[in-house]
Design an enzyme around this catalytic site. Structure first.
Site, PDB file in Angstrom:
ATOM      1  N   TYR A  28       0.834  -1.203   0.000  1.00  0.00           N
ATOM      2  CA  TYR A  28       0.000   0.000   0.000  1.00  0.00           C
ATOM      3  C   TYR A  28       0.871   1.257   0.000  1.00  0.00           C
ATOM      4  O   TYR A  28       0.608   2.211  -0.723  1.00  0.00           O
ATOM      5  CB  TYR A  28      -0.934  -0.030   1.202  1.00  0.00           C
ATOM      6  CG  TYR A  28      -1.987   1.036   1.185  1.00  0.00           C
ATOM      7  CD1 TYR A  28      -3.132   0.884   0.408  1.00  0.00           C
ATOM      8  CD2 TYR A  28      -1.852   2.186   1.941  1.00  0.00           C
ATOM      9  CE1 TYR A  28      -4.111   1.864   0.382  1.00  0.00           C
ATOM     10  CE2 TYR A  28      -2.829   3.170   1.926  1.00  0.00           C
ATOM     11  CZ  TYR A  28      -3.951   3.005   1.143  1.00  0.00           C
ATOM     12  OH  TYR A  28      -4.918   3.973   1.120  1.00  0.00           O
ATOM     13  N   ALA A  59      -2.842  -5.180   4.487  1.00  0.00           N
ATOM     14  CA  ALA A  59      -2.361  -5.920   5.653  1.00  0.00           C
ATOM     15  C   ALA A  59      -3.341  -6.997   6.111  1.00  0.00           C
ATOM     16  O   ALA A  59      -2.923  -8.031   6.632  1.00  0.00           O
ATOM     17  CB  ALA A  59      -2.075  -4.947   6.794  1.00  0.00           C
ATOM     18  N   LEU A  60      -4.628  -6.782   5.921  1.00  0.00           N
ATOM     19  CA  LEU A  60      -5.603  -7.794   6.328  1.00  0.00           C
ATOM     20  C   LEU A  60      -5.519  -9.058   5.477  1.00  0.00           C
ATOM     21  O   LEU A  60      -5.912 -10.138   5.933  1.00  0.00           O
ATOM     22  CB  LEU A  60      -7.024  -7.221   6.283  1.00  0.00           C
ATOM     23  CG  LEU A  60      -7.356  -6.208   7.374  1.00  0.00           C
ATOM     24  CD1 LEU A  60      -8.734  -5.602   7.132  1.00  0.00           C
ATOM     25  CD2 LEU A  60      -7.276  -6.849   8.753  1.00  0.00           C
ATOM     26  N   CYS A  83       2.609  -1.977   6.029  1.00  0.00           N
ATOM     27  CA  CYS A  83       2.648  -0.789   6.862  1.00  0.00           C
ATOM     28  C   CYS A  83       1.246  -0.230   7.019  1.00  0.00           C
ATOM     29  O   CYS A  83       0.527  -0.067   6.025  1.00  0.00           O
ATOM     30  CB  CYS A  83       3.569   0.258   6.229  1.00  0.00           C
ATOM     31  SG  CYS A  83       3.684   1.783   7.163  1.00  0.00           S
ATOM     32  N   VAL A  84       0.881   0.038   8.260  1.00  0.00           N
ATOM     33  CA  VAL A  84      -0.405   0.650   8.565  1.00  0.00           C
ATOM     34  C   VAL A  84      -0.101   1.961   9.297  1.00  0.00           C
ATOM     35  O   VAL A  84       0.561   1.947  10.338  1.00  0.00           O
ATOM     36  CB  VAL A  84      -1.279  -0.265   9.443  1.00  0.00           C
ATOM     37  CG1 VAL A  84      -2.658   0.341   9.637  1.00  0.00           C
ATOM     38  CG2 VAL A  84      -1.379  -1.663   8.840  1.00  0.00           C
ATOM     39  N   GLU A  88      -7.594   9.018  10.466  1.00  0.00           N
ATOM     40  CA  GLU A  88      -8.586   9.747  11.258  1.00  0.00           C
ATOM     41  C   GLU A  88      -9.702   8.864  11.804  1.00  0.00           C
ATOM     42  O   GLU A  88     -10.523   9.322  12.587  1.00  0.00           O
ATOM     43  CB  GLU A  88      -9.197  10.850  10.394  1.00  0.00           C
ATOM     44  CG  GLU A  88      -8.188  11.887   9.946  1.00  0.00           C
ATOM     45  CD  GLU A  88      -8.776  12.909   9.003  1.00  0.00           C
ATOM     46  OE1 GLU A  88      -9.968  12.790   8.647  1.00  0.00           O
ATOM     47  OE2 GLU A  88      -8.047  13.824   8.616  1.00  0.00           O
ATOM     48  N   THR A  89      -9.737   7.596  11.402  1.00  0.00           N
ATOM     49  CA  THR A  89     -10.831   6.718  11.827  1.00  0.00           C
ATOM     50  C   THR A  89     -10.298   5.521  12.604  1.00  0.00           C
ATOM     51  O   THR A  89      -9.095   5.307  12.700  1.00  0.00           O
ATOM     52  CB  THR A  89     -11.621   6.204  10.608  1.00  0.00           C
ATOM     53  OG1 THR A  89     -10.787   5.292   9.876  1.00  0.00           O
ATOM     54  CG2 THR A  89     -12.058   7.348   9.697  1.00  0.00           C
ATOM     55  N   HIS A  91     -10.426   2.567  11.651  1.00  0.00           N
ATOM     56  CA  HIS A  91      -9.989   1.525  10.720  1.00  0.00           C
ATOM     57  C   HIS A  91      -8.556   1.085  11.039  1.00  0.00           C
ATOM     58  O   HIS A  91      -8.220  -0.098  10.936  1.00  0.00           O
ATOM     59  CB  HIS A  91     -10.096   2.023   9.280  1.00  0.00           C
ATOM     60  CG  HIS A  91      -9.737   1.006   8.252  1.00  0.00           C
ATOM     61  ND1 HIS A  91     -10.489  -0.135   8.047  1.00  0.00           N
ATOM     62  CD2 HIS A  91      -8.712   0.945   7.379  1.00  0.00           C
ATOM     63  CE1 HIS A  91      -9.933  -0.854   7.087  1.00  0.00           C
ATOM     64  NE2 HIS A  91      -8.853  -0.217   6.662  1.00  0.00           N
ATOM     65  N   ASN A 115       6.632 -11.407  11.848  1.00  0.00           N
ATOM     66  CA  ASN A 115       5.658 -10.350  11.597  1.00  0.00           C
ATOM     67  C   ASN A 115       6.364  -9.007  11.440  1.00  0.00           C
ATOM     68  O   ASN A 115       6.854  -8.438  12.411  1.00  0.00           O
ATOM     69  CB  ASN A 115       4.633 -10.279  12.728  1.00  0.00           C
ATOM     70  CG  ASN A 115       3.516  -9.300  12.440  1.00  0.00           C
ATOM     71  OD1 ASN A 115       3.555  -8.544  11.480  1.00  0.00           O
ATOM     72  ND2 ASN A 115       2.508  -9.325  13.280  1.00  0.00           N
TER      73      ASN A 115
END
Length: 173
Positions: A28, A59-60, A83-84, A88-89, A91, A115
């Protein structure tokens, strides 16, 4: 601050038989993912491991791809990369928690997984962690997988010959 702490890094394991690693990456943030792949490949190469890289949307999907490979292929271990970055949410929390939980569950079922899915607040943190010349989290994830493979091989060979075996005389009437 974490950057001033001293960390213990175990020496890489050695292997008598070849090792086959699957790197599953969610690209991503492409630049971050590419840096992590470089680090993971270098660590794998230092152990003589063969590497295959596949990409998944996010990532999911990383743990699902690892589960499929564990059932249907012949890899010794897996490196989960992605990478996450907090947004703003909520999620962010869902993705971080669910991907980590799924990877942990696969590990508890016997899959050897390192991981390397980064969970960070911003891109600056991601870049430092991904860079092979800085924190090298991709290399660290590969090292974790390699250590688990070494343990798995060590303990699987120790189980041979253990258990109950009836004597030949017990089957004669």
């Amino acid at each position: 601050m974490a950057s001033h702490e001293t960390h213990c890094t175990l020496p890489l394991p050695t292997f008598d038989k070849p090792v086959k690693l699957l790197i599953v990456v969610a690209p991503y943030y492409r630049a971050v993912a590419d840096q992590m792949i470089v680090g993971a490949r270098a660590t794998a190469a230092a152990c003589g491991a063969e590497v295959e890289v596949i990409e998944v949307p996010g990532a999911l999907e990383v743990p699902t791809a690892i589960a499929i490979a564990e059932r249907q292929s012949n890899f010794d271990g897996y490196v989960a990369l992605g990478c996450v970055i907090r947004g703003e949410t909520t999620h962010y929390d869902t993705v971080c928690n669910d991907s980590s939980r799924a990877i942990s569950l696969l590990g508890l079922q016997g899959a050897c997984i390192g991981n390397g899915i980064l969970t960070v607040e911003n891109m600056d943190q991601a870049e430092v962690r991904a860079n092979p010349d800085k924190q090298n989290k991709g290399g660290g994830a590969a090292a974790a997988a390699l250590h688990l493979i070494a343990l798995s091989r060590r303990w699987s060979s120790a189980r041979k010959g253990i258990g109950f075996r009836a004597s030949e005389d017990s089957f004669r009437a």
